[in-house]
Design a protein around this motif. Structure first.
Motif, PDB file in Angstrom:
ATOM      1  N   HIS A  19       1.246   3.915   2.105  1.00  0.00           N
ATOM      2  CA  HIS A  19       1.886   4.558   3.260  1.00  0.00           C
ATOM      3  C   HIS A  19       3.398   4.559   3.089  1.00  0.00           C
ATOM      4  CE1 HIS A  19      -1.640   4.181   6.322  1.00  0.00           C
ATOM      5  NE2 HIS A  19      -1.538   5.402   5.846  1.00  0.00           N
TER       6      HIS A  19
ATOM      7  N   HIS B  82      -7.284  -1.227   4.821  1.00  0.00           N
ATOM      8  CA  HIS B  82      -6.473  -0.419   5.755  1.00  0.00           C
ATOM      9  C   HIS B  82      -6.473   1.050   5.343  1.00  0.00           C
ATOM     10  CE1 HIS B  82      -2.903   0.905   7.938  1.00  0.00           C
ATOM     11  NE2 HIS B  82      -2.238   1.029   6.824  1.00  0.00           N
TER      12      HIS B  82
ATOM     13  N   ASP C 176      -0.589  -4.149   5.836  1.00  0.00           N
ATOM     14  CA  ASP C 176      -1.246  -3.661   7.047  1.00  0.00           C
ATOM     15  C   ASP C 176      -2.717  -4.038   6.948  1.00  0.00           C
ATOM     16  OD1 ASP C 176       1.142  -2.637   7.847  1.00  0.00           O
ATOM     17  OD2 ASP C 176       0.562  -0.522   7.718  1.00  0.00           O
TER      18      ASP C 176
ATOM     19  N   HIS D 252       0.830  -1.209   0.000  1.00  0.00           N
ATOM     20  CA  HIS D 252       0.000   0.000   0.000  1.00  0.00           C
ATOM     21  C   HIS D 252       0.862   1.255   0.000  1.00  0.00           C
ATOM     22  CE1 HIS D 252       0.626  -0.686   4.325  1.00  0.00           C
ATOM     23  NE2 HIS D 252       0.222   0.550   4.578  1.00  0.00           N
TER      24      HIS D 252
ATOM     25  N   ASP E 294       5.865   4.256   5.081  1.00  0.00           N
ATOM     26  CA  ASP E 294       6.687   3.231   5.744  1.00  0.00           C
ATOM     27  C   ASP E 294       6.640   1.904   4.980  1.00  0.00           C
ATOM     28  OD1 ASP E 294       3.966   3.103   6.744  1.00  0.00           O
ATOM     29  OD2 ASP E 294       4.651   1.688   8.255  1.00  0.00           O
ATOM     30  N   HIS E 295       5.879   1.872   3.881  1.00  0.00           N
ATOM     31  CA  HIS E 295       5.863   0.702   2.993  1.00  0.00           C
ATOM     32  C   HIS E 295       6.362   1.040   1.587  1.00  0.00           C
ATOM     33  CE1 HIS E 295       3.536  -1.984   5.738  1.00  0.00           C
ATOM     34  NE2 HIS E 295       3.316  -0.797   6.292  1.00  0.00           N
TER      35      HIS E 295
HETATM   36 ZN    ZN Z   1      -0.123   1.423   6.573  1.00  0.00          ZN
END
Ligand code: ZN
Length: 463
Positions: free
Chosen positions: A64, A160, A185, A62, A66-67
């Protein structure tokens, strides 16, 4: 060689990245940014787990950061192949990666000026993001796509954020087949707009996120009652309501909830401002994917003849420019202002706090996680004043922390989902803080009779 190496989000919640090696090919599952204190962020400068020019594909769960947030560095450092993402993720990445590069460039510039670090270089630049975005292949949910020879993947809705996915990975070598599932997530079933996390068909190996592995969230009904009470109180007292919020996901959730109150005739405020260009852009992406919303909320929105969240919540106004944002400061009461950053350590929320915190009638509604050391956390912890733009502003406003909003499944949701997957997969826990990982491991052992592994950075497992 057929291995999986845990590289990021192992024993922590950021920097998600796992390296799949299958018959000489390398596939990265996620390529996330490390976020947090300086020591954690220093990991962003480290060499990648394998040289970028030997990576054959990236499969993203996804948008975000941090991904996804290290992709531009991977590309700059020599990655030449394709990045797979769902269509909505591809659209959100346009907004998120550009914003990330903008922040990196600004921080490097600041370091050059104020710390006399002439060599301060941003992690990556807009040009790296431009190249990265041309490499993305958008794919639909529930369709298999070939990644490298012997490896194909399929996305399932993770519920998410918009576009978020669970990744099913089919590994084949002649007649030998294995199924790996990466949870990404996992969403919270109580969240609006999005669907519940889908269940993968089966798995032999499961990488499971553990963000809230040790607890369940407060019930949503309680949280929404509290929100309505706070808003009604502010309307009666004539104060403004400030909601610091993350641009993608939480802002749209709050807009939907305010719209529900409006549609039921229970929203007293006549003005709601979304004061964040990034949140406005993300809201437009959400508007374009109503088909991905869950059927209940989609039916409600359709019944109201709303083609967008702005039509669902008619008092909503978009503040695009800094002048639009500053004009809100002249409103003495009766407005709801949603602005970033979510933890009050930057963005437009800061000047709204400066103008409103000293008034008793003001309500600050905290709807997201506040990390230690941030102004948002100071407010939650009862600070009597806050330093904003070099000025000590007394906190006379009331601060309300609503605990039920979360984009992640709680412990029960994680355990139910993982134990419903056929094939009795062996489970490895990723994306969690140490105490939460061990709490979830114990719970899963109770449920499945087998102790899951807790992924460690650099750990290699044979496939
Ligand atoms: Zn996330």
């Amino acid at each position: 060689m057929r291995t999986l190496t845990f590289s990021g989000a192992a024993g922590q919640v950021t920097g998600s990245c796992h390296v799949l090696e299958w018959n000489g090919r390398h596939v990265l599952l996620d390529c996330g940014l490390y976020q947090g204190d300086a020591a954690t962020e220093a990991w962003n400068e480290r060499p990648f787990p394998v040289p970028p020019d030997t990576v054959d594909a990236v499969v993203l769960s996804h948008a975000h950061l941090d991904h996804s947030g290290l992709l531009p560095r991977l590309v700059r450092d020599g990655f030449r192949h394709g990045i797979f993402a769902t269509r909505a993720t591809a659209d959100l990445l346009q907004i998120m990666l550009r914003d990330a590069a903008h922040l990196q460039e600004r921080e490097a510039e600041w370091a050059r000026r104020h710390r006399d670090r002439r060599s301060a270089e941003p992690l990556y630049r807009q040009t790296d993001v431009d190249t990265t975005l041309t490499r993305i292949t958008p794919v639909s949910y529930r369709e298999w796509f070939d990644v490298v020879p012997g490896v194909r993947c399929r996305y399932r809705d993770a519920g998410h954020i918009l576009g978020s996915a669970i990744v099913e990975v089919d590994l084949a070598d002649g007649a030998d087949r294995r199924r790996l599932v990466f949870s990404g997530d996992l969403g919270n079933r109580a969240s609006p707009l999005l669907r519940d996390p889908e269940l993968p068909e089966r798995a032999e190996l499961l990488l499971l996120e553990s963000t809230y592995g040790d607890r369940d969230h407060r019930p949503m009904a309680e949280t929404l009652d509290e929100l309505e009470t706070v808003l009604a109180g502010a309307a009666d007292n004539g104060g403004n309501v400030l909601i610091p919020s993350f641009a993608v996901g939480r802002s749209q959730e709050i807009l939907f909830r305010l719209g529900e109150l409006y549609q039921a005739g229970r929203l007293k405020q006549q003005m709601v401002f979304l004061d964040s260009p990034m949140a406005i852009a993300a809201t437009r992406v959400y508007d374009g994917y109503q088909r991905l919303y869950n059927s209940r909320d989609r039916a409600e929105i359709r019944e109201a003849h709303a083609g967008s969240l702005a039509e669902w919540l008619p008092p909503l106004r978009y503040s695009h420019t800094p002048e639009d944002s500053m004009a809100i400061n002249r409103i003495a009461g009766g407005a709801i202002v949603i602005a970033g950053s979510g933890m009050c350590n930057g963005g437009r929320i800061r000047h709204h706090l400066r103008h409103n915190l000293q008034h008793r009638a003001t309500r600050v509604v905290i709807v997201g996680f506040q990390a230690r050391g941030t102004p948002g956390r100071a407010l939650v912890d009862g600070a009597r004043s806050l330093c904003l733009f070099g000025e000590e502003v007394p906190v006379n406003a009331s601060i309300h922390t609503l605990g039920g909003f979360s984009a992640h499944a709680g412990q029960t949701g994680l355990v139910e989902w993982a134990s419903a997957i056929e094939g009795r997969p062996s489970i490895h826990l990723v994306h969690g803080e140490p105490d939460r990982l061990s709490a979830l491991a114990a719970k899963l052992r109770e449920r499945t009779g087998r102790m899951p592994g807790i992924a460690e950075r650099g750990q290699v497992i044979a496939l």
